[in-house]
Design an enzyme around this catalytic site. Structure first.
Site, PDB file in Angstrom:
ATOM      1  CD  GLU A  36      -2.822   0.786   2.543  1.00 39.03           C
ATOM      2  OE1 GLU A  36      -2.672  -0.181   3.319  1.00 39.03           O
ATOM      3  OE2 GLU A  36      -3.538   1.765   2.779  1.00 39.03           O
ATOM      4  NE  ARG A 264       3.687  -7.453  10.804  1.00 40.03           N
ATOM      5  CZ  ARG A 264       3.159  -6.650   9.889  1.00 40.03           C
ATOM      6  NH1 ARG A 264       2.108  -7.021   9.201  1.00 40.03           N
ATOM      7  NH2 ARG A 264       3.683  -5.465   9.658  1.00 40.03           N
ATOM      8  CE  LYS A 274       3.083   0.209   4.810  1.00 38.98           C
ATOM      9  NZ  LYS A 274       2.461  -0.009   3.500  1.00 38.98           N
TER      10      LYS A 274
HETATM   11  P1  ATP Z   1       2.782  -1.955   7.915  1.00 37.44           P
HETATM   12  O1  ATP Z   1       2.137  -2.601   9.097  1.00 37.44           O
HETATM   13  O2  ATP Z   1       4.219  -1.679   8.104  1.00 37.44           O
HETATM   14  O3  ATP Z   1       2.043  -0.769   7.379  1.00 37.44           O
HETATM   15  P2  ATP Z   1       1.507  -3.454   5.934  1.00 37.44           P
HETATM   16  O4  ATP Z   1       1.267  -4.882   5.964  1.00 37.44           O
HETATM   17  O5  ATP Z   1       0.336  -2.629   6.217  1.00 37.44           O
HETATM   18  O6  ATP Z   1       2.736  -3.093   6.817  1.00 37.44           O
HETATM   19  P3  ATP Z   1       1.677  -3.334   3.101  1.00 37.44           P
HETATM   20  O7  ATP Z   1       2.122  -2.233   2.234  1.00 37.44           O
HETATM   21  O8  ATP Z   1       0.263  -3.735   3.064  1.00 37.44           O
HETATM   22  O9  ATP Z   1       2.091  -2.934   4.557  1.00 37.44           O
HETATM   23  O10 ATP Z   1       2.617  -4.601   2.898  1.00 37.44           O
HETATM   24  C1  ATP Z   1       2.900  -5.187   1.663  1.00 37.44           C
HETATM   25  C2  ATP Z   1       3.236  -6.631   1.887  1.00 37.44           C
HETATM   26  O11 ATP Z   1       4.322  -6.761   2.795  1.00 37.44           O
HETATM   27  C3  ATP Z   1       2.067  -7.364   2.482  1.00 37.44           C
HETATM   28  O12 ATP Z   1       1.890  -8.571   1.774  1.00 37.44           O
HETATM   29  C4  ATP Z   1       2.460  -7.587   3.906  1.00 37.44           C
HETATM   30  O13 ATP Z   1       1.895  -8.764   4.399  1.00 37.44           O
HETATM   31  C5  ATP Z   1       3.987  -7.668   3.816  1.00 37.44           C
HETATM   32  N1  ATP Z   1       4.601  -7.284   5.083  1.00 37.44           N
HETATM   33  C6  ATP Z   1       4.396  -6.141   5.776  1.00 37.44           C
HETATM   34  N2  ATP Z   1       5.099  -6.148   6.927  1.00 37.44           N
HETATM   35  C7  ATP Z   1       5.760  -7.329   6.972  1.00 37.44           C
HETATM   36  C8  ATP Z   1       6.658  -7.947   7.906  1.00 37.44           C
HETATM   37  N3  ATP Z   1       7.011  -7.340   9.048  1.00 37.44           N
HETATM   38  N4  ATP Z   1       7.148  -9.170   7.613  1.00 37.44           N
HETATM   39  C9  ATP Z   1       6.809  -9.777   6.467  1.00 37.44           C
HETATM   40  N5  ATP Z   1       5.980  -9.261   5.555  1.00 37.44           N
HETATM   41  C10 ATP Z   1       5.455  -8.049   5.782  1.00 37.44           C
HETATM   42 MG    MG Z   2      -1.258  -3.950   4.720  1.00 37.99          MG
END
Ligand code: ATP
Ligand code: MG
Length: 558
Positions: A36, A264, A274
């Site tokens: 995102e 994760r 983020k």
């Molecule tokens: P954040 O919580 O940091 O905002 P998010 O999951 O909301 O992370 P996205 O942009 O949706 O951020 O993430 C893109 C991809 O990266 C998704 O498939 C998510 O599952 C994966 N991802 C995000 N954080 C992690 C992590 N700590 N370990 C492994 N994969 C991750």
């Molecule tokens: Mg997400």
């Protein structure tokens, strides 16, 4: 580029192998990385990138980059650009398959209309608060909305009018019609479209209704013919809704995306959200998203971490089904491992102390031959003169017995150079040591008669008149944590005020002159350093990537 092997065998591959054995996905494996664009990528995303691109590569398949940009209020092109830069830098390519969920807005709208026609979605007039109230709890079933049984015609009419901008934000939503009594709360008539009169960074004012993430995400995967939607564990309970959607719209079970969840990446001493990282940036705790203390990919890059190191780390961490906390020292281990082999070793004095060699002819200069690294080709010549700098803490006036560096009357070897002896200590009025008067043994350099004479210590040095004056930024963890390395809930209160130390009078051998941003060095005995982007030809700035001591490797061996 060297062959990239970003994943080791894991349970996801077992699942994919089973699918292939059962005749599913015979057209090939297709994954995607779906960020995102609401912030910069962090080290957790690196794991997801390595996994998705790595799996595709292993199966000779493809991996898309798709921006899940369904929430216009938080998204920005700055993030879109940085994400692409980061994925490329990590060593992966999406070829021409860069997509945006926003490109699918027309199709997603059609899917929503189709759900309404099939009696599987309705327009609800309840307010956000009421919807929350009606939802029930983990132990209590929810209540059906009084608008739930609107006719298909009325729903189609209202949804069209929502799209046409007739209603204010929040006045109406489109909801899936599933089961308000389901033990899985995500199945209790989830919202799939909301009204938001805001411009989108790609579609402008074209839309005033936007699909919810849980609606857009699985359908975007389906539109792209993704075979395996690999995501993190928190989406496990959303999977029944995703499957319901695909069932309701008639997607074939043998070809439609299958979601597989993994744990994760959580790192000690590290914030991987983020939202929190944005807070650190916006509230001025760091200089930006790429501050070298940030666990963002751009921060790690500026800090001097290499793509190889991050990929190797992600591979070693592996993929699991259960959440765990990984020691940050392990990430640093892979950085050291890479730089140990691939960075030239030069001499730099972080906190200089002047040394004058009283028996060395004034005005004389000679050049010492020095190998750049035991693991790399190449050597250089290091200027040697009467006036040198050594590290302040390589001298001790009242030294304990075991102190094998320089002390009054003691001897030490200068790396690549001569043995010197400390004859006299010069102090200022306040009693601080400001200079050492030493004598050198003229026969003690390589090839000389006393070259093999043993002295216990060897220290680094630079020639005062030849050294470059540089700035070095030394880092510590940005967030202080408990003894397990867990980040406290109030992470802002745990920001380490001593996480940055700036040294402005670092003396570096001239070999570092005019090196490009991103060049790595091992400064002998003091750590790995990288040339920062703040450098100019007359003001070099180094970031310390890491110290030399590898606590993780030690634990593994011990
Ligand atoms: P954040 O919580 O940091 O905002 P998010 O999951 O909301 O992370 P996205 O942009 O949706 O951020 O993430 C893109 C991809 O990266 C998704 O498939 C998510 O599952 C994966 N991802 C995000 N954080 C992690 C992590 N700590 N370990 C492994 N994969 C991750
Ligand atoms: Mg997400």
């Amino acid at each position: 580029m060297a062959e990239i092997n970003a994943v080791t065998s894991n349970f996801i591959q077992n699942e994919i192998n089973d699918d292939l054995k059962n005749g599913k996905y015979s057209d090939g494996i297709h994954t995607r990385f779906p960020p995102e664009p609401n912030g910069y990528l962090h080290v957790g995303h690196a794991k997801s990138i390595c996994l998705n691109f790595g799996i595709a590569k292993q199966y000779g398949g493809m991996c898309n980059l798709r921006f899940d940009d369904t929430n216009p209020t938080k998204e920005d092109v700055e993030y879109v650009d940085s994400i692409q830069e980061d994925v490329k830098w990590l060593g992966f390519t999406w070829d021409d398959r860069k997509y945006y969920a926003s490109d699918y807005f027309p199709k997603l709208y059609e899917f929503a209309v189709e759900l309404i026609k099939r009696g599987k979605a309705f327009v609800d007039d309840l307010s956000a608060d009421e919807i929350r109230e009606y939802r029930g709890t983990l132990t209590e079933a929810g209540k059906e909305s009084p608008y739930r049984n609107r006719s298909v015609e009325e729903n189609l009419d209202l949804f069209t009018r929502m799209k046409n901008g007739e209603f204010a934000d929040g006045a109406k939503v489109l909801r899936a019609k599933i089961d308000m009594a389901s033990p899985n709360i995500t199945l209790r008539d989830p919202i799939i479209y909301r009204i938001a009169h805001v411009a989108h960074h790609r579609t402008g004012d074209e839309w005033c209704i936007y699909p919810m993430y849980d609606f857009a995400h699985p359908l975007s995967d389906a539109i792209e013919n993704i075979t395996h939607s690999i995501c993190t564990l928190e989406f496990e309970e959303h999977r029944p809704f995703y499957d319901w959607l695909l069932d309701s719209l008639g997607f074939d079970v043998n070809t439609r995306p299958r979601q597989i969840e993994f744990a994760r990446l959580n790192l000690t001493n590290t914030v991987t959200s983020k939202r929190k990282l944005r807070q650190l940036v916006e509230e001025g705790y760091v200089s930006g998203w790429d501050d070298p203390r940030m666990p963002t990919i751009s921060g790690l890059r500026r800090r001097g971490y290499t793509p190889e190191a991050i990929r190797n780390f992600c591979r070693e961490v592996g993929v699991a089904k259960a959440n765990s906390l990984v020691d940050y020292a392990m990430l640093e281990h892979f950085v050291r491992d890479d730089l140990n082999n691939n960075a030239d070793r030069i001499m730099a004095v972080l906190r200089p102390l002047k040394v004058t060699l009283t028996n060395y002819p004034e005005g004389q200069k000679e050049y010492m031959l020095a190998d750049n690294s035991p693991f790399r080709e190449g050597h250089r010549f290091v200027p040697f003169t009467r006036t040198l700098f050594i590290e302040q803490d390589d001298f001790m006036e009242d030294a304990p017995k075991k102190f094998f560096r320089l002390k009054p009357g003691g001897e030490v070897r200068l790396k690549h150079g001569y043995i010197i002896k400390c004859d006299e200590v010069v102090k200022d009025e306040a009693g601080n040591v400001v200079e050492l008067l030493c004598s050198y043994d003229p026969d003690s350099k390589t090839g000389g008669a006393t070259a093999n004479r043993k002295v216990k210590g060897t220290i680094h040095w630079v020639s005062a008149g030849d050294a470059l004056t540089a700035e070095a930024r030394l880092y510590d963890f940005l967030i202080e944590t408990d003894e397990n390395g867990d980040v406290p809930a109030d992470f802002l209160a745990a920001v380490n005020e001593k996480s940055l130390e700036v040294l402005t009078n670092v003396k570096v051998e001239p070999a570092a002159y005019l090196t490009a941003q991103g060049t790595h060095y091992q400064f002998l005995r003091t750590g790995y350093f990288v040339v920062d982007k703040d450098s100019t030809p007359d003001h070099l700035v180094f970031n310390r990537v890491a110290g030399l001591k590898d606590s993780w490797a030690k634990v593994q061996k011990g």
